[in-house]
Design an enzyme around this catalytic site. Structure first.
Site, PDB file in Angstrom:
ATOM      1  N   ASP A 154      -2.620  -1.599  10.301  1.00  0.00           N
ATOM      2  CA  ASP A 154      -2.788  -1.572   8.834  1.00  0.00           C
ATOM      3  C   ASP A 154      -3.423  -2.841   8.281  1.00  0.00           C
ATOM      4  O   ASP A 154      -3.760  -2.883   7.094  1.00  0.00           O
ATOM      5  CB  ASP A 154      -1.407  -1.454   8.147  1.00  0.00           C
ATOM      6  CG  ASP A 154      -0.806  -0.072   8.285  1.00  0.00           C
ATOM      7  OD1 ASP A 154      -1.537   0.868   8.643  1.00  0.00           O
ATOM      8  OD2 ASP A 154       0.409   0.058   8.024  1.00  0.00           O
ATOM      9  N   LYS A 181       0.843  -1.211   0.000  1.00  0.00           N
ATOM     10  CA  LYS A 181       0.000   0.000   0.000  1.00  0.00           C
ATOM     11  C   LYS A 181       0.869   1.248   0.000  1.00  0.00           C
ATOM     12  O   LYS A 181       2.035   1.221   0.437  1.00  0.00           O
ATOM     13  CB  LYS A 181      -0.956   0.022   1.206  1.00  0.00           C
ATOM     14  CG  LYS A 181      -0.315   0.066   2.603  1.00  0.00           C
ATOM     15  CD  LYS A 181       0.119   1.430   3.109  1.00  0.00           C
ATOM     16  CE  LYS A 181       0.658   1.371   4.534  1.00  0.00           C
ATOM     17  NZ  LYS A 181       1.640   2.382   4.866  1.00  0.00           N
TER      18      LYS A 181
HETATM   19  O1  C5P Z   1      -0.366  -1.358  14.786  1.00  0.00           O
HETATM   20  P1  C5P Z   1       1.062  -1.661  14.505  1.00  0.00           P
HETATM   21  O2  C5P Z   1       1.558  -2.844  15.302  1.00  0.00           O
HETATM   22  O3  C5P Z   1       1.384  -1.796  13.066  1.00  0.00           O
HETATM   23  O4  C5P Z   1       1.883  -0.408  15.006  1.00  0.00           O
HETATM   24  C1  C5P Z   1       3.281  -0.425  15.114  1.00  0.00           C
HETATM   25  C2  C5P Z   1       3.700   0.724  15.990  1.00  0.00           C
HETATM   26  O5  C5P Z   1       3.463   1.971  15.330  1.00  0.00           O
HETATM   27  C3  C5P Z   1       2.962   0.836  17.307  1.00  0.00           C
HETATM   28  O6  C5P Z   1       3.578   0.048  18.289  1.00  0.00           O
HETATM   29  C4  C5P Z   1       3.062   2.303  17.613  1.00  0.00           C
HETATM   30  O7  C5P Z   1       4.322   2.610  18.153  1.00  0.00           O
HETATM   31  C5  C5P Z   1       2.997   2.952  16.235  1.00  0.00           C
HETATM   32  N1  C5P Z   1       1.641   3.367  15.849  1.00  0.00           N
HETATM   33  C6  C5P Z   1       1.093   4.467  16.484  1.00  0.00           C
HETATM   34  N2  C5P Z   1      -0.170   4.886  16.122  1.00  0.00           N
HETATM   35  C7  C5P Z   1      -0.841   4.250  15.147  1.00  0.00           C
HETATM   36  C8  C5P Z   1      -0.287   3.136  14.481  1.00  0.00           C
HETATM   37  C9  C5P Z   1       0.981   2.723  14.866  1.00  0.00           C
HETATM   38  O8  C5P Z   1       1.692   5.072  17.370  1.00  0.00           O
HETATM   39  N3  C5P Z   1      -2.050   4.695  14.795  1.00  0.00           N
END
Ligand code: C5P
Length: 313
Positions: A156, A17
């Site tokens: 995501d 993406k």
């Molecule tokens: O959701 P995901 O595991 O992909 O997110 C990875 C990291 O990115 C999270 O641990 C966080 O530090 C950051 N993140 C965030 N806010 C979001 C998405 C991700 O702070 N909306």
């Protein structure tokens, strides 16, 4: 996401993406950031093949299916977790826990989407595992049930379960509103030599924000002007409304982002931006031919990896 049922196996092509817009509305109590982002899936695919496995286990095998040199292939594979930490294995285990199935599977994962690039390769693989194993194991879960599991695996992941190639994602990224715009867009993606860690980029955003907001009031940008231009289909206007609130903090962590921004500025793209938390950078092009020419020009200027892609089907 494209499914192909074969005699003994199921093959799933799952896309990368790009974020054409990403705005942040502050940090939440759970540590995530509240955001609004416009995501589009593009024709750079990882391939997952699900096959029967005799032992009662989940076996994952990763291969580098890109055109990298052998040395680059080895270092690329080192960045992909090949065990219980891989989101693919975690997705399969989550499905087992939720449905009580003890089915086994061998998953061959052919990687083309670079890691630590802001292209959500790992999230896309996880979504493909949920959707693929739902079919392969005949679990009959509804899409909303898969989306619920997807949001447990990463912000995501749910986007890749939506049937539309473009969507506005809100909340921490898991609340999906599909968009349907006419037309097929062409992009060139440039991947610098070094990647970026998503938590570190968000952390840097937060640090930066503390300094900026003590000096002046910054109004968050709206995705609406970009949506209006996508509706009208005027490429140069679309590019003018690209925005990524994570680009400035990412630039502070990785100087290659600045270099890419300057290289793209010198090209005839309709707009350019870093994707997600980086480090991949992309340009919107008026045709596939132009995207190919710009990819050649970027390579001649020292960019090691480029991809010519279109909105995925
Ligand atoms: O959701 P995901 O595991 O992909 O997110 C990875 C990291 O990115 C999270 O641990 C966080 O530090 C950051 N993140 C965030 N806010 C979001 C998405 C991700 O702070 N909306």
């Amino acid at each position: 996401m494209l499914f192909q049922q074969q005699a003994q196996s199921l093959v799933v092509q799952t896309p990368a993406k790009l974020n054409l817009f990403l705005e942040i509305f502050g940090k939440r109590d759970d540590g995530f950031h509240e955001l609004e982002t416009l995501m589009v899936s593009v024709s750079l695919y990882d391939t997952l093949t699900f096959q029967k496995e005799d032992t009662e286990q989940i076996h994952l095998h990763c291969f580098d299916a890109s055109q990298r040199s052998i040395n680059n292939q080895l270092s690329f594979l080192k960045t992909i977790p090949n065990n219980e930490d891989n989101l693919v294995v975690r997705a399969a285990r989550l499905l087992q826990e939720q449905t009580g199935t003890s089915n086994s599977v061998r998953i061959n994962l052919q990687k083309r989407i670079p890691a630590a690039a802001g292209l959500a390769g790992g999230s896309s693989d996880a979504a493909a595992t949920l959707a693929g194993l739902n079919r392969f194991w005949n679990l009959n879960l509804e899409n909303n049930e898969l989306c619920q599991l997807a949001s447990q695996l990463g912000s995501d992941v749910p986007f890749f379960l939506s049937s539309s190639p473009m969507a506005i994602c809100r909340g921490r990224g898991e609340l999906i509103e599909s968009c349907s715009f006419k037309g097929h867009h062409h992009f060139v993606i440039a991947q610098p030599a070094t990647g970026l860690s998503t938590p570190k980029v968000f952390q840097q955003y937060h640090e930066r924000q503390k300094i900026i907001s003590s000096e002046k009031q910054v109004q968050p940008q709206s995705v609406e002007p970009l949506l209006a231009e996508l509706e009208k289909g005027r490429l140069s206007k679309i590019g003018q409304h690209f925005h990524n609130a994570l680009q400035a903090p990412a630039k502070e962590l990785n100087s290659e982002i600045n270099q890419l921004a300057e290289l793209f500025e010198a090209e005839t793209v309709c707009g350019h931006l870093m994707s997600g938390s980086g480090s991949a950078y992309f340009g919107l092009c008026s045709s596939r031919k132009e995207a190919q020419q710009i990819a050649n020009s970027l390579r001649a200027r020292g960019v090691s990896q480029t991809f010519v892609v279109s909105t995925s089907l």
